[in-house]
Design a protein around this motif. Structure first.
Motif, PDB file in Angstrom:
ATOM      1  N   HIS A  88       0.685  -1.301  -0.120  1.00 37.85           N
ATOM      2  CA  HIS A  88      -0.109  -0.054  -0.197  1.00 37.85           C
ATOM      3  C   HIS A  88       0.767   1.361  -0.272  1.00 37.85           C
ATOM      4  O   HIS A  88       1.889   1.128   0.695  1.00 37.85           O
ATOM      5  CB  HIS A  88      -0.788   0.078   1.245  1.00 37.85           C
ATOM      6  CG  HIS A  88      -2.060  -1.154   1.161  1.00 37.85           C
ATOM      7  ND1 HIS A  88      -3.204  -0.884   0.552  1.00 37.85           N
ATOM      8  CD2 HIS A  88      -1.877  -2.555   1.590  1.00 37.85           C
ATOM      9  CE1 HIS A  88      -3.788  -2.132   0.868  1.00 37.85           C
ATOM     10  NE2 HIS A  88      -3.099  -2.990   1.363  1.00 37.85           N
ATOM     11  N   SER A  93      -3.590   4.780   0.480  1.00 39.86           N
ATOM     12  CA  SER A  93      -4.685   4.055   1.556  1.00 39.86           C
ATOM     13  C   SER A  93      -4.476   4.723   2.579  1.00 39.86           C
ATOM     14  O   SER A  93      -3.529   4.906   3.205  1.00 39.86           O
ATOM     15  CB  SER A  93      -3.936   2.681   1.555  1.00 39.86           C
ATOM     16  OG  SER A  93      -4.126   1.878   0.415  1.00 39.86           O
ATOM     17  N   HIS A 134      -6.150   0.480  -1.871  1.00 39.62           N
ATOM     18  CA  HIS A 134      -7.777   0.055  -1.587  1.00 39.62           C
ATOM     19  C   HIS A 134      -8.551   0.595  -2.670  1.00 39.62           C
ATOM     20  O   HIS A 134      -8.625   1.985  -2.621  1.00 39.62           O
ATOM     21  CB  HIS A 134      -8.186   0.191  -0.177  1.00 39.62           C
ATOM     22  CG  HIS A 134      -7.724  -0.581   0.807  1.00 39.62           C
ATOM     23  ND1 HIS A 134      -7.890  -1.724   1.137  1.00 39.62           N
ATOM     24  CD2 HIS A 134      -6.665  -0.259   1.884  1.00 39.62           C
ATOM     25  CE1 HIS A 134      -7.018  -2.441   2.180  1.00 39.62           C
ATOM     26  NE2 HIS A 134      -6.393  -1.231   2.574  1.00 39.62           N
ATOM     27  N   GLU A 146      -6.200  -3.336  -4.911  1.00 39.54           N
ATOM     28  CA  GLU A 146      -6.776  -4.108  -3.989  1.00 39.54           C
ATOM     29  C   GLU A 146      -8.350  -3.943  -3.934  1.00 39.54           C
ATOM     30  O   GLU A 146      -8.393  -3.050  -3.180  1.00 39.54           O
ATOM     31  CB  GLU A 146      -6.233  -4.273  -2.710  1.00 39.54           C
ATOM     32  CG  GLU A 146      -6.957  -5.461  -1.670  1.00 39.54           C
ATOM     33  CD  GLU A 146      -6.077  -5.498  -0.208  1.00 39.54           C
ATOM     34  OE1 GLU A 146      -5.551  -4.322   0.160  1.00 39.54           O
ATOM     35  OE2 GLU A 146      -6.444  -6.550   0.303  1.00 39.54           O
ATOM     36  N   GLN A 188     -12.114  -4.211  -2.795  1.00 42.96           N
ATOM     37  CA  GLN A 188     -12.993  -4.763  -1.789  1.00 42.96           C
ATOM     38  C   GLN A 188     -14.337  -4.973  -2.338  1.00 42.96           C
ATOM     39  O   GLN A 188     -15.044  -4.100  -2.779  1.00 42.96           O
ATOM     40  CB  GLN A 188     -13.105  -3.749  -0.528  1.00 42.96           C
ATOM     41  CG  GLN A 188     -14.112  -4.335   0.555  1.00 42.96           C
ATOM     42  CD  GLN A 188     -13.866  -3.664   1.696  1.00 42.96           C
ATOM     43  OE1 GLN A 188     -12.977  -3.101   2.251  1.00 42.96           O
ATOM     44  NE2 GLN A 188     -15.142  -3.363   2.444  1.00 42.96           N
ATOM     45  N   HIS A 248     -11.369  -9.040   0.089  1.00 42.77           N
ATOM     46  CA  HIS A 248     -10.249  -8.238  -0.488  1.00 42.77           C
ATOM     47  C   HIS A 248      -9.705  -9.187  -1.797  1.00 42.77           C
ATOM     48  O   HIS A 248      -9.360 -10.267  -1.607  1.00 42.77           O
ATOM     49  CB  HIS A 248      -9.214  -7.881   0.298  1.00 42.77           C
ATOM     50  CG  HIS A 248      -9.585  -6.709   1.230  1.00 42.77           C
ATOM     51  ND1 HIS A 248      -8.835  -6.100   2.163  1.00 42.77           N
ATOM     52  CD2 HIS A 248     -10.775  -6.154   1.162  1.00 42.77           C
ATOM     53  CE1 HIS A 248      -9.411  -5.464   2.887  1.00 42.77           C
ATOM     54  NE2 HIS A 248     -10.775  -5.274   2.459  1.00 42.77           N
ATOM     55  N   LEU A 267     -12.204   2.828   1.868  1.00 45.63           N
ATOM     56  CA  LEU A 267     -12.292   1.830   2.599  1.00 45.63           C
ATOM     57  C   LEU A 267     -13.793   1.243   2.678  1.00 45.63           C
ATOM     58  O   LEU A 267     -14.289   1.103   3.755  1.00 45.63           O
ATOM     59  CB  LEU A 267     -11.808   1.982   4.236  1.00 45.63           C
ATOM     60  CG  LEU A 267     -10.379   2.330   4.337  1.00 45.63           C
ATOM     61  CD1 LEU A 267      -9.974   2.468   5.950  1.00 45.63           C
ATOM     62  CD2 LEU A 267      -9.351   1.249   3.709  1.00 45.63           C
TER      63      LEU A 267
END
Ligand SMILES: [Zn+2]
Ligand SMILES: [Zn+2]
Length: 262
Positions: A12, A16, A45, A70, A72, A78, A131
């Protein structure tokens, strides 16, 4: 000629919110070089804006970057998605972004989401909180990734949160991951005895670094490939044309199972 290449495909950056502000491109590349990493995955993310900066700096150090994210998914799972080049990452990145709930980041609660260039100038801040789950299923993210010629690797599958096994308990039949990532806490043997469902899949391990010291991992993924490219990684994960992938303890340092040890 095939050679062993140490990889860390899950790192990351300051984009992030949960990553430390020390995770700027220069420091990441320096830490990767110090840890002997030749292939780096930059995976923020649900976002990709700092990949170009890291890739430009890494190239000067002879480190290749796999452009990634990554994501979600709607199931709160993930997954690492990698693309052949920055252009295809950007296209999919924007599609993922369109499916991210429009909830504003609160930096004082979640942390800053900083976008930087290769000189580490601050280009701006991502205002939408990264997030969150995107409004796409695992299968949809897999399909979008595949259409762009990308790699689809569910992340830290043995972890108790945000993972395929914790949230779903199985690898759904509709998924055909290129590999599964296991956390650095367990060996492949341990993880397969805990989760027999993982038998038969290629495994990788990564740092999931949110701070620089995370890049020094107890185990690492090594690819035996002709070049540090996505196409070669695909072959290695499939065990084709002499390419291979192994997880090696850092105590062993380098793979031992082939002639011409490094
Ligand atoms: Zn994760
Ligand atoms: Zn992560």
């Amino acid at each position: 000629m095939l050679r062993w290449l140490k990889a860390d495909l899950h790192v990351h950056t300051v984009l992030s919110p949960c990553a430390e502000l020390e995770m700027g491109p220069r420091a990441i590349v320096a830490a990767a070089a110090a840890n002997g990493i030749g292939l780096l995955g930059i995976t923020d993310h649900n976002a990709w804006a700092n990949v170009p900066a890291v890739a430009a700096l890494a190239a000067r150090e002879g480190i290749a970057v796999l452009p990634g994210m990554e994501v979600q998914t709607r199931e709160e799972v993930h997954v690492l998605c990698f693309f052949p080049d920055l252009a295809s990452l950007a296209v999919v990145g924007e599609e993922i972004r369109r499916h991210l709930p429009r909830i504003e980041n609160r930096p004082e609660v979640f942390g800053d989401q900083v976008i930087v260039d290769a000189e580490e100038n601050i280009l701006g801040f991502e205002n939408t909180l990264l997030l969150n789950s995107v409004e796409l299923t695992l299968e949809e993210v897999q399909d979008i990734t595949r259409r762009a010629g990308g790699l689809f690797i569910p992340a830290h599958v043995d972890r108790p949160a945000f993972s395929l096994l914790a949230n779903l308990g199985v690898v759904p039949p509709a998924l055909e991951p290129d590999a599964l990532e296991i956390s650095g806490r367990v060996t492949p043997e341990e993880v397969k005895s805990l989760f027999p469902a993982l038998t038969g899949y290629s495994l990788i391990t990564s740092s999931d670094a949110h701070r620089l010291s995370d890049l020094a991992t107890p185990r690492a993924t090594w690819f035996y490939v002709a070049a540090p490219t996505l196409a070669e990684v695909v072959l290695a994960l499939a065990g084709l044309e002499g390419r291979k992938v192994v997880i090696v303890s850092s105590l062993e340092n380098k793979p031992h199972d082939l002639p011409g040890r490094l």
